[in-house]
Design a protein around this motif. Sequence first.
Motif, PDB file in Angstrom:
ATOM      1  N   THR A  64      30.461  34.599  39.364  1.00  0.00           N
ATOM      2  CA  THR A  64      30.888  35.774  40.116  1.00  0.00           C
ATOM      3  C   THR A  64      32.008  36.442  39.324  1.00  0.00           C
ATOM      4  N   SER A  71      39.997  48.425  39.461  1.00  0.00           N
ATOM      5  CA  SER A  71      39.606  49.657  40.126  1.00  0.00           C
ATOM      6  C   SER A  71      38.412  50.269  39.401  1.00  0.00           C
ATOM      7  N   LYS A  72      37.586  51.005  40.177  1.00  0.00           N
ATOM      8  CA  LYS A  72      36.364  51.558  39.587  1.00  0.00           C
ATOM      9  C   LYS A  72      36.649  52.547  38.459  1.00  0.00           C
ATOM     10  N   ASP A 107      25.746  43.851  36.692  1.00  0.00           N
ATOM     11  CA  ASP A 107      24.973  43.424  37.856  1.00  0.00           C
ATOM     12  C   ASP A 107      23.895  42.404  37.518  1.00  0.00           C
ATOM     13  N   ARG A 139      26.306  36.814  38.919  1.00  0.00           N
ATOM     14  CA  ARG A 139      25.716  36.562  40.218  1.00  0.00           C
ATOM     15  C   ARG A 139      26.217  37.585  41.231  1.00  0.00           C
ATOM     16  N   ARG A 140      27.450  37.976  41.044  1.00  0.00           N
ATOM     17  CA  ARG A 140      28.032  38.924  41.989  1.00  0.00           C
ATOM     18  C   ARG A 140      29.124  39.705  41.279  1.00  0.00           C
ATOM     19  N   VAL A 141      29.164  41.023  41.534  1.00  0.00           N
ATOM     20  CA  VAL A 141      30.171  41.859  40.887  1.00  0.00           C
ATOM     21  C   VAL A 141      30.961  42.619  41.950  1.00  0.00           C
ATOM     22  N   GLY A 142      32.270  42.433  41.942  1.00  0.00           N
ATOM     23  CA  GLY A 142      33.102  43.149  42.900  1.00  0.00           C
ATOM     24  C   GLY A 142      34.093  44.066  42.208  1.00  0.00           C
ATOM     25  N   PHE A 143      34.771  44.883  43.004  1.00  0.00           N
ATOM     26  CA  PHE A 143      35.839  45.734  42.481  1.00  0.00           C
ATOM     27  C   PHE A 143      37.083  45.472  43.301  1.00  0.00           C
ATOM     28  N   SER A 144      38.024  44.742  42.732  1.00  0.00           N
ATOM     29  CA  SER A 144      39.202  44.360  43.508  1.00  0.00           C
ATOM     30  C   SER A 144      40.068  45.563  43.835  1.00  0.00           C
ATOM     31  N   TYR A 176      36.706  34.682  43.190  1.00  0.00           N
ATOM     32  CA  TYR A 176      35.830  35.074  42.079  1.00  0.00           C
ATOM     33  C   TYR A 176      36.054  34.094  40.920  1.00  0.00           C
ATOM     34  N   GLY A 206      27.456  55.288  31.024  1.00  0.00           N
ATOM     35  CA  GLY A 206      27.033  56.176  32.101  1.00  0.00           C
ATOM     36  C   GLY A 206      28.124  56.551  33.092  1.00  0.00           C
ATOM     37  N   LEU A 207      29.396  56.412  32.701  1.00  0.00           N
ATOM     38  CA  LEU A 207      30.461  56.822  33.626  1.00  0.00           C
ATOM     39  C   LEU A 207      30.777  58.302  33.485  1.00  0.00           C
TER      40      LEU A 207
END
Lengths: 221, 283, 507
Positions: B132, B137-138, B160, B164-169, B184, B280-281
């Motif tokens: 994970t 921040s994004k 992704d 297994r898992r992607v978060g944005f703290s 994480y 792609g940002l």
Amino acid sequence: MTHSPAFQLKDCHQQGNGQTILDIENLSIAAGEKVALIGKSGAGKSTLLNKLRGLRPDECAFCPQHHGLVPALSVYHNIYMGGLERHSTLINLINLVVPRPGSKQDISSLCQQLGLSEKLFISVDQLSGGQQQRTALGRALYQQADLFLGDEPVSAVDNEQAGQLLELLKQQHRTVIIALHNEQLTRNHFDRVIGLKQGRVAMDKPVAEISDSDLADIYRD
Amino acid sequence: MKSITFALVALLFSVNIQAQSLTFTAIPDQDETLLKTRFNKIATYLSERLDIEVKYVPVKSYAAAVTAFRNNQVQLAWFGGLSGVRARLLVPGSMAIAQGYEDQFFQTYFIAHSSTGLESTDQFSDNIKQRTFTFGSKGSTSGRLMPEFHIRKQFNKAPDQLFRRVGFSGDHSRTIALVQSGAYDVGAVNFKVWERELAAGKIDNSKVKVIWKTPTYPDYQWSIRGDVEQHWGEGFVAKVQKALLEMSDPDLLASFPRQSFIKASNDDFQPVEDVARSIGLID
Amino acid sequence: MAVHNAVKPQSYSTAAGMKRTSLWFLLIAALCLLLADLEVIRADPWMELGRIGLGLITPNFFATEALLDALLNTLAFALIGVTIANCVGFLLALLFNKPGVRQFCASIRAVHELFWALLFLQIFGLSTLTGILAIAIPYSGIFAKVYAEILEESDHRPINSLPKQQSLSAFFYARFAIAYPHFRSYCLYRLECGIRSSAILGFIGLPTLGFHLDTAFKQGNYSEAAALLYLFFIVIATLRQWMRLKLLPVYLAAGFYILPQSTLISLEHLKRFLGEDIIPSPLRQSGGDFTEQILALMDWCWQLLYLQAFEGVFNTIVLSIIALVGSGMVALLLFPLVSRHFFSRPGRGLGHALLVVFRSIPELILTFITTLILGPSMLPAILALSLHNGAIIGYLIGQHSNGLQLRADSSRGLNLYSYELLPRIYPQFLAFLLYRWEVIVRETAILGVLGIHTLGFYIDSAFEDLRFDRALFLILITAALNLSIDSLSRWLRSRIHRVNFERVNSC
């Protein structure tokens, strides 16, 4: 006195849940008549009253069984509601905040007749059942209409007071039709008695011709 | 006639026309506390050096800072690498004029919880697959852009797909807190924030450690709108640049915190723009 | 009696109907649980929780700069925004049966206030107007719906006893006067929500409490965060003490005076926003071949739908249904704490305090804490959303139960709960819960920290990337989703509605 009937109901049939609610061929009530409507609960009295009211919706003063009061408003305002149509919207709205002196006087004297003078500015949710009923009567009276339709309008007060109220109603309205249960009141205050049974007119006589067995018939299954 | 209409419209909407004062904002890359207190000192300094009124507007997010710059609510801004690129793309004629000394060789640290068994390596370890993972921040360069770039470069997969898992703290400090607690397995964090928290004793080395450091890249910079010279005359940009480069009071520099500012140009940030396009940002 | 005996007995009682609806919900939630990602990640949160705990017992009220300003701004945004929304919402409520009005209201309230703020940010910048509109617009949609429902559900008999029922006077005497107490108490509750929203707008930079709370919490300055939270709790807990209708004009005037006056209104920005920013990017490049542009646009839509919207809608629905049922359970568990039928005044005080805490902590912070404990999955989100929304519904039905008159010899404890109160509050409870569904959908927007790809997650990403065309596209999908939820919950409500649903005791 005109002879055109105040109400004329023809071929009125209403069904609901597979049973007859109302089944009336022809019913005519002349202007000036004082009619008592009797029958067991569920016989169709309220439905008939609503039908009659539907014939002349703007001309009837109406006092429903459930009173239809606004709980948070005072006796004064609830009674005033009967006369909303006589004033402009602006005046009505102002009156909601600051009572108009003129209306206050009228309604205060009406309340005296109804035995509510102490309660003028008490909200109706704080009144007893009988007081609420008299407030609802007051609202109907304040409509100052020609016709009065009442659904058990005096059921929650004692006989003596009920008699006085009925007299008041008769005095203020030319035509009066009232559904009620009380035999004594029926005999003492009305000209004509209509008995309903399962939605049909089972009896329709001048009060003088009513016998005890007539009444017993109406209330028998 | 035109000016009368303008004045009327201005009155009508009580527009605060910022014709007289220069307004700036700053995205704090690690310490967001007491923003006004700290940056009002910068405003005072700039005001003295430029001889005009200078105001500071606090801004929270990268997106809000870029928007303020684009809408001319601020004319000067201390941006992150990515937000600076975005802002300058939206405001033609704007330019990067200064960066922190440290910003020439900025880094992102990948950190991991001890239970993963991951160790510090020179190469990005394959063992981070299927863990994970949390970004910061994004819109952050160090917390999102560069780590994502290196993940894609190394593994040829989107985050992704790799994790297994992607978060944005949402923030570097929170990234550290989440990885340190084991919520994480792995996270990517601005190296300066890591070092500050380490010095502050907020990091338990038995629980979380650095496993990989990215190559250096340019990050924070001062950007200014090109049309400022129409208001404050020709040479104004150079004047601002000079004032920034000559900022030497440690107390002022500590707000950023940088040891000094050096010259920068739009070209310095071409690598950041390229990376942002490649993942792609930026369209 | 013969007449009555002839009637076929009704196939089910009202209670059975409510039971059936509830069971359906439970069943669907159970299905969603199978689809949801509920992994518990064994974590070691104690160090961080210890710090949070330490912060909570050592609040520092002096760590925040311009604290008073932030507090006053929070209140000013809320008061002005809610007052405007109240007036607009009331007018909309009167037109609620006109075609399109219901849909319009459902659409504007589908969008989280943070997203409204981010939209207005593009036009008005980080200004007072942005903050006020971000609250006033979605809240107008909410007020309209709730006011329309209060009017619909209030006693119609008084107006039916009057001649000329269509007149404005009749409306004010016989409808408005009945609904007014409900309007007032709802408005007060909405003001509380407004204060929360106003604080949360600080997260994107408006000068409210959230501005500092976000910073303090992000950076782990828990003593400062605790102080800000306590301040926030106090403001909300004492709302009924300081909020007086008579004082509203004073408060509003003060609010306008306090808020920063630097609203930048520029037609240029508005034109740019409408004419460029929200135009899908394939259409923005001029000069291209028309067919090519259409193809590019279709591709753009498909990419968004396929890569983001489908997954977003799916996750949003799954998560919101589980959280909805979770909220319901929490509410049924907690409401006795504030009900006079169970606790005396001091006991209820504690209950109120607990509920204020749960419903006032911004979900973002609650989610951070539950994530520390449970690791990232849908689980911490479900927990955070259930606690937050459960506390709100619990409070509302608790208040509702306090209005009920029970017979003097009614039973006690669990019997009282299950025989006397539950059947009486249940229709109201279901109504609140159904309404809360769309709120939960709105709130799933903030769960990016968990990497749960809800619609809100993608909208947030689009804003972060300054891709307003994508943001708007996804917002429209959210609005459509909300419209469906609105009609579904309306249909469910109408089923339950046959029950005696009188808010007003008849007399």
